[in-house]
Every structure is written in C-alpha cells, then in structure tokens.
Design an enzyme around this catalytic site. Structure first.
Site, PDB file in Angstrom:
ATOM      1  N   ASP A  39       0.840  -1.207   0.000  1.00 56.84           N
ATOM      2  CA  ASP A  39       0.000   0.000   0.000  1.00 56.84           C
ATOM      3  C   ASP A  39       0.871   1.252   0.000  1.00 56.84           C
ATOM      4  OD1 ASP A  39      -2.195   1.610   0.106  1.00 56.84           O
ATOM      5  OD2 ASP A  39      -2.983   0.835   1.995  1.00 56.84           O
ATOM      6  N   ASP A  40       0.716   2.066  -1.021  1.00 58.29           N
ATOM      7  CA  ASP A  40       1.400   3.372  -1.111  1.00 58.29           C
ATOM      8  C   ASP A  40       2.923   3.257  -1.227  1.00 58.29           C
ATOM      9  OD1 ASP A  40      -1.171   4.267  -0.722  1.00 58.29           O
ATOM     10  OD2 ASP A  40      -0.713   5.628   0.927  1.00 58.29           O
ATOM     11  N   CYS A  78      -6.284   3.778  -3.394  1.00 59.40           N
ATOM     12  CA  CYS A  78      -6.400   2.412  -2.869  1.00 59.40           C
ATOM     13  C   CYS A  78      -7.532   1.554  -3.433  1.00 59.40           C
ATOM     14  CB  CYS A  78      -6.532   2.482  -1.359  1.00 59.40           C
ATOM     15  SG  CYS A  78      -5.134   3.275  -0.559  1.00 59.40           S
ATOM     16  N   ARG A  82      -7.285  -1.567  -6.188  1.00 60.64           N
ATOM     17  CA  ARG A  82      -7.582  -2.955  -5.790  1.00 60.64           C
ATOM     18  C   ARG A  82      -8.658  -3.568  -6.675  1.00 60.64           C
ATOM     19  NH1 ARG A  82      -5.010  -3.129  -0.582  1.00 60.64           N
ATOM     20  NH2 ARG A  82      -3.922  -1.181  -0.929  1.00 60.64           N
ATOM     21  N   LYS A 131      -5.249  -5.782   3.776  1.00 62.63           N
ATOM     22  CA  LYS A 131      -6.264  -4.721   3.611  1.00 62.63           C
ATOM     23  C   LYS A 131      -7.137  -5.012   2.399  1.00 62.63           C
ATOM     24  CE  LYS A 131      -6.015  -0.132   1.738  1.00 62.63           C
ATOM     25  NZ  LYS A 131      -5.443   1.217   1.800  1.00 62.63           N
ATOM     26  N   HIS A 133     -10.517  -3.321   1.384  1.00 63.50           N
ATOM     27  CA  HIS A 133     -10.863  -1.999   0.847  1.00 63.50           C
ATOM     28  C   HIS A 133     -11.734  -2.025  -0.409  1.00 63.50           C
ATOM     29  CE1 HIS A 133      -9.319   2.402   1.225  1.00 63.50           C
ATOM     30  NE2 HIS A 133     -10.591   2.233   1.515  1.00 63.50           N
ATOM     31  N   SER A 156      -8.310   1.327   4.935  1.00 67.96           N
ATOM     32  CA  SER A 156      -6.972   1.839   5.272  1.00 67.96           C
ATOM     33  C   SER A 156      -6.783   1.980   6.780  1.00 67.96           C
ATOM     34  CB  SER A 156      -6.746   3.204   4.617  1.00 67.96           C
ATOM     35  OG  SER A 156      -6.852   3.079   3.221  1.00 67.96           O
ATOM     36  N   HIS A 234       1.421   2.325   4.107  1.00 65.57           N
ATOM     37  CA  HIS A 234       0.456   3.425   4.219  1.00 65.57           C
ATOM     38  C   HIS A 234       0.586   4.045   5.612  1.00 65.57           C
ATOM     39  CE1 HIS A 234      -3.466   5.412   4.332  1.00 65.57           C
ATOM     40  NE2 HIS A 234      -3.719   5.042   3.087  1.00 65.57           N
ATOM     41  N   ASP A 286      -0.133  -0.572  -4.894  1.00 64.49           N
ATOM     42  CA  ASP A 286      -1.433  -0.094  -5.387  1.00 64.49           C
ATOM     43  C   ASP A 286      -1.389   1.315  -5.942  1.00 64.49           C
ATOM     44  OD1 ASP A 286      -1.143   1.234  -2.903  1.00 64.49           O
ATOM     45  OD2 ASP A 286      -3.285   1.157  -2.475  1.00 64.49           O
ATOM     46  N   ASN A 287      -0.438   2.120  -5.461  1.00 62.05           N
ATOM     47  CA  ASN A 287      -0.284   3.500  -5.962  1.00 62.05           C
ATOM     48  C   ASN A 287       1.050   4.032  -5.434  1.00 62.05           C
ATOM     49  OD1 ASN A 287      -2.712   3.868  -3.590  1.00 62.05           O
ATOM     50  ND2 ASN A 287      -0.839   5.031  -3.273  1.00 62.05           N
ATOM     51  N   LYS A 307       1.144   9.508  -5.257  1.00 67.17           N
ATOM     52  CA  LYS A 307      -0.240   9.078  -5.028  1.00 67.17           C
ATOM     53  C   LYS A 307      -1.234  10.204  -5.325  1.00 67.17           C
ATOM     54  CE  LYS A 307      -3.212   7.376  -1.278  1.00 67.17           C
ATOM     55  NZ  LYS A 307      -3.240   6.786   0.065  1.00 67.17           N
TER      56      LYS A 307
HETATM   57 MG    MG Z   1      -2.718   2.920  -1.476  1.00 60.39          MG
END
Ligand code: MG
Length: 494
Positions: A39-40, A78, A82, A131, A133, A156, A234, A286-287, A307
């Site tokens: 994540d991130d 996010c 996904r 996660k 989401h 998140s 994240h 994811d980003n 992001k």
């Molecule tokens: Mg993310």
C-alpha cells in the site's frame, strides 16, 4: 489485439544475459499464484528499483525473476487500484473509484469476477490476508468474492483514528455519532478486534505474514491463490519491535525492511515445501508514495509526483515476478503492462475461463516467458483519477495529459513525524511527454508531435465513449455499477 501486438516488431524484453535462448517451456502444471500488494509504496522504495532501505529478499527475488519497469495501475488510489487488480478491469468499468471510507455503502459488485473466483473454477484454495478496501459490509467481504479465508483490515489503517475530527471528539459514542468509528480487524466476516490499537498496528505485517506462511503449509499439496495486500507502507506507519531502528533510515525505512522480511518468509515457506517451481509470485503496489507525508512517505525516484495523481509517480509501480524454471532469472520487461493484466494472465496459466463480461486486461504470458518479439498488449492505456476524470492516456512511449487540476507539494518539503504538509493545486494543460526519453515528464513536446497528440486524442475519445469522463462531461456506455448495500443486508457492526 494480442496477435497484432505480438507482430509489431522487435523485442524490448531484454534478458540481462541473452535473448537468443529458447523460451522456457510452459509449465505442465498450473502454478500456484501469490500476489503481494503493498500500500502506497513508491517506484524507488525497494533495492531493485534504487531504494536505499535494506531489502535483501526483494533484491534476491529480482535476480531470480523478472523486473517490470513500466507496470502501471489505472488509478493512483487504494480502492480503485484494488478493484482493477482483482477484476482485470479499469476501476471505472466496475464502478469503484477513490478510497472507500467507513461510511461507504457500496463495494465490489457480486456481478464481477475476481482472480480468486477464477481460481476457484480450477479447485484452488484461496486466501486474502491484509487490507481489503472493496466494501466492508459482509456482502462485500472477501469470503463473498472467491476467498476461502480472510484476515485483515477492511480499509486503510488511517480510517479514522488519524482524522483530526476523531481526535477532537472525547468519547467513542461521540465519535461514532459523528461518523468516525474505531478501526476494526476482521477474520472471515466477523470483527475479532473492536479497535485496533497502535501496538496492534505494529503487528499487522507480522500477523499477515504468519497467516500467509501457515496457508502455504496447509495447502502445499494442492493449488492455491494467496493474496497478501499489506496495510503498510500506508500512514500511519508502524513497525514491530524486531525491525524498529534496524534500517538506519528512520521509520519509513524500517517499515520497508519489515515488508522485505515478509516477502522472505513467504518465499522461504515456498522453498521449504518444494513449491518454488510451482509458484508464480508477483510483487507490486497499489499506488505511488503519499508525498505530503514527507519522511513518512516513500519515493517515486525519477518519476513525477505520487499518489493521487495521473503522473507516472502515482501510477508506475515497482513490480517483480518470479517463477523459477519458467520466468527467466535476471530479466527485465520494459513493456507497458498493468495490474489489470493479472487476471487474464492467471486465467491463461491455469486454464480458467474468462468472465463473460468485458474485461480490459490482456494475457502477458508472452512477456513473462520472454517470447521473442513480444510487445505490450496495450495500444492505449487510460489514466483516470478524481472520480471519473480521464486525466491522461498512455501508450508504450507517449503520454498525453488532458487539462486538469492536481495536488502537489509544488517543490516544498513534505511533512515530518507523520504529519502531512499541505498540498497546493496546480493546473495541467494539454501536455505530451515522451516517456522513453523523459520518464520524469519534464518537457511538454505536444507542439512537436501533433500526429501523436491526434492519435492519443482519438484513443481518449474511445475511453470517454466507453467509461465516460467528467472533465468533458461525457457519459460512458460500458461502465457497470458497483455493489450496493441493500435494505435488510447484514451490516458489519463493531
Ligand atoms: Mg494505497
């Protein structure tokens, strides 16, 4: 389109050694699939992409498999990202944009088909640890989307204990009343922890990893799909005691090093059970980095922004794929590929039937297996953000941005100690970038290449007609609705 793309020209998939070897034979047995989704994480946060934090397991993994240098997500946020990964569709097609909050009453529709559901066709065991989401009420949770097992956060880890309004409200009752519930932890479709504390957040990476290792052990005799969408890196960042202060690069470096440990544990379990050559392991994010968090954010390296933008720093991910004996060691794929390609690629590898509805991804096994002359299957790739704004369109070399507003630090430093610095708005015009020579999107060359601009404008018209565009107020005809919470549905209560 695949055949057309394959016939276009010379191979850009360069093995670090040679391209003249015979491609590895396709596996006689459908592989296990492991997807580790961070994540991130920014493009330059791990060793194989120039990261400074110690990532010995990822370094070794890159040497044992293929590094993808132009692997993108359709939207740098996010939930949207996904939805795209799991369905093989642009997130706009499946009706999921942005990041769903605790007040969301939508989720991934049960009309969509996830990679897990595809794998179930072939008798795979499936699990998601991390996660989710994609909707937190029971009808949207992983158990309803093809996963046999689930453990993790429904969204998140900053929702909402980090929200300023949360801290100002003195009691839990008051916080709930104002729409700021505590952060729950879920096992299956039940809340097993009413309020995840800071100490518990520090254990999330460990807990997800332990479950992943146990799942591999328990299913070593049968095919499986394991999806590990880590909550880290994240914000708010947390790391367990075993990695605190170990990277020498502050908390963010420690967290990255713990993620690397997790990868090492998963690979170790595969090796221990003799599954290395029967398992395709995919690592991506994811980003891009949430740059306003400064020292608590990662780095996109040479790429612009992060992001929440359609610039390369938001959408281009550090991606590795490893499958000893099938994916050549030490290779690199420079072709445009995406998370939306994973579902059709998995379908091809395991012999599963693709969904009846439209999907947007393509099988990239020719690239994965270093087939000579294999090229990106994407003639054009659509970059949506801010709900339904078609902010840019890409192909292998060129990227055309359409006039839009985006958030940026504008050259100012990011935040410190976990607090964000404010973004300012900036406006982008009709701008063309040559990513082959200018990956940082620094020089607008639209004036010099009107033919390229016209071609990508045409591709954008196709996108608008299909999935719509709020920038030009165009309605799309190909978007499907998200799942909606119905009256009488069970609600997640905690
Ligand atoms: Mg993310």
């Amino acid at each position: 389109m695949q055949n057309l793309a394959l016939g276009l020209g010379c191979c850009l998939v360069l093995a670090s050694t040679t391209t003249t070897q015979t491609p590895p034979a396709p596996t006689p047995q459908p592989p296990n699939i492991v997807v580790i989704f961070i994540d991130d994480m920014g493009y330059a946060d791990i060793g194989p992409f120039g990261g400074k934090a110690p990532t010995p397991n990822l370094d070794r993994r890159a040497a044992e498999g293929m590094r993808f240098t132009d692997f993108v997500v359709p939207s740098a946020v996010c939930s949207a990202s996904r939805a795209a990964l799991l369905t093989g569709c642009y997130h706009r097609r499946v009706g999921i944009s942005g990041a769903l909050g605790p007040d969301a009453k939508i989720g991934l529709s049960d009309g969509e088909v996830t990679i897990a559901q595809l794998c179930k066709q072939k008798g795979y065991a499936t699990a998601c640890f991390g996660k989710w989401h994609l909707g937190h009420h029971p009808r949207f949770l992983p158990l309803q989307r093809g996963f046999d097992e689930y453990f993790g956060l429904p969204y998140s880890n900053d929702m909402w204990p980090l929200h300023p309004a949360y801290a100002k409200l003195p009691t839990e009752a008051e916080r709930r009343k104002q729409g700021y519930p505590p952060l729950p932890l879920i096992e299956g479709d039940q809340v097993v922890d009413h309020e995840v504390t800071a100490d518990e957040q520090a254990m999330l990476t460990t807990w997800y990893t332990e479950r992943a290792v146990s799942f591999i052990e328990r299913h070593r005799e049968r095919p499986f799909f394991l999806y590990v969408p880590h909550s880290m890196v994240h914000v708010p960042l947390f790391v367990s005691e075993k990695f605190r202060g170990k990277s020498g690069l502050g908390l963010f470096g420690d967290v990255v090093t713990e993620i690397d440990w997790s990868v090492g544990e998963i690979l170790g379990a595969l090796r221990q059970h003799g599954l290395d050559e029967r398992t395709l392991v995919i690592f991506t994010s994811d980003n891009g980095p949430w740059l306003s968090y400064g020292e608590h954010a990662g780095s996109a390296g040479p790429l612009r922004e992060g992001k929440g933008t359609a610039w390369e720093g938001g959408i281009r991910m550090p991606t590795l794929m490893r499958w000893p004996g099938h994916v050549r060691a030490g290779t690199e794929c420079k072709e445009l590929t995406s998370t939306i390609d994973l579902l059709p690629t998995v379908a091809k590898l395991i012999g599963a039937k693709l969904p009846d509805h439209t999907i947007d991804g393509h099988d990239i096994t020719p690239l994965l297996f270093s087939v000579e002359n294999a090229r990106s299957p994407h003639e054009a790739f659509w970059c949506y953000y801010a709900g339904g704004q078609l902010q840019a369109v890409r192909d292998r070399r060129w990227k055309l941005h359409f006039p839009h507003r985006y958030a940026t630090l504008g050259g100012k430093p990011g935040g410190r100690d976990g607090s964000p610095a404010p973004y300012v708005n900036a406006d982008c015009g009709l701008e063309l970038y040559d990513l082959e020579h200018d990956v940082g999107e620094t020089e607008n060359v639209a004036g010099a290449h009107p033919d390229v601009v016209a071609r990508l404008q045409q591709a954008a018209e196709q996108a608008r007609a299909d999935l719509g565009d709020t920038l030009t107020k165009t309605e799309g005809k190909g978007a499907r609705p998200p799942g909606k919470l119905q009256e009488g549905d069970a609600r997640l209560e905690w």
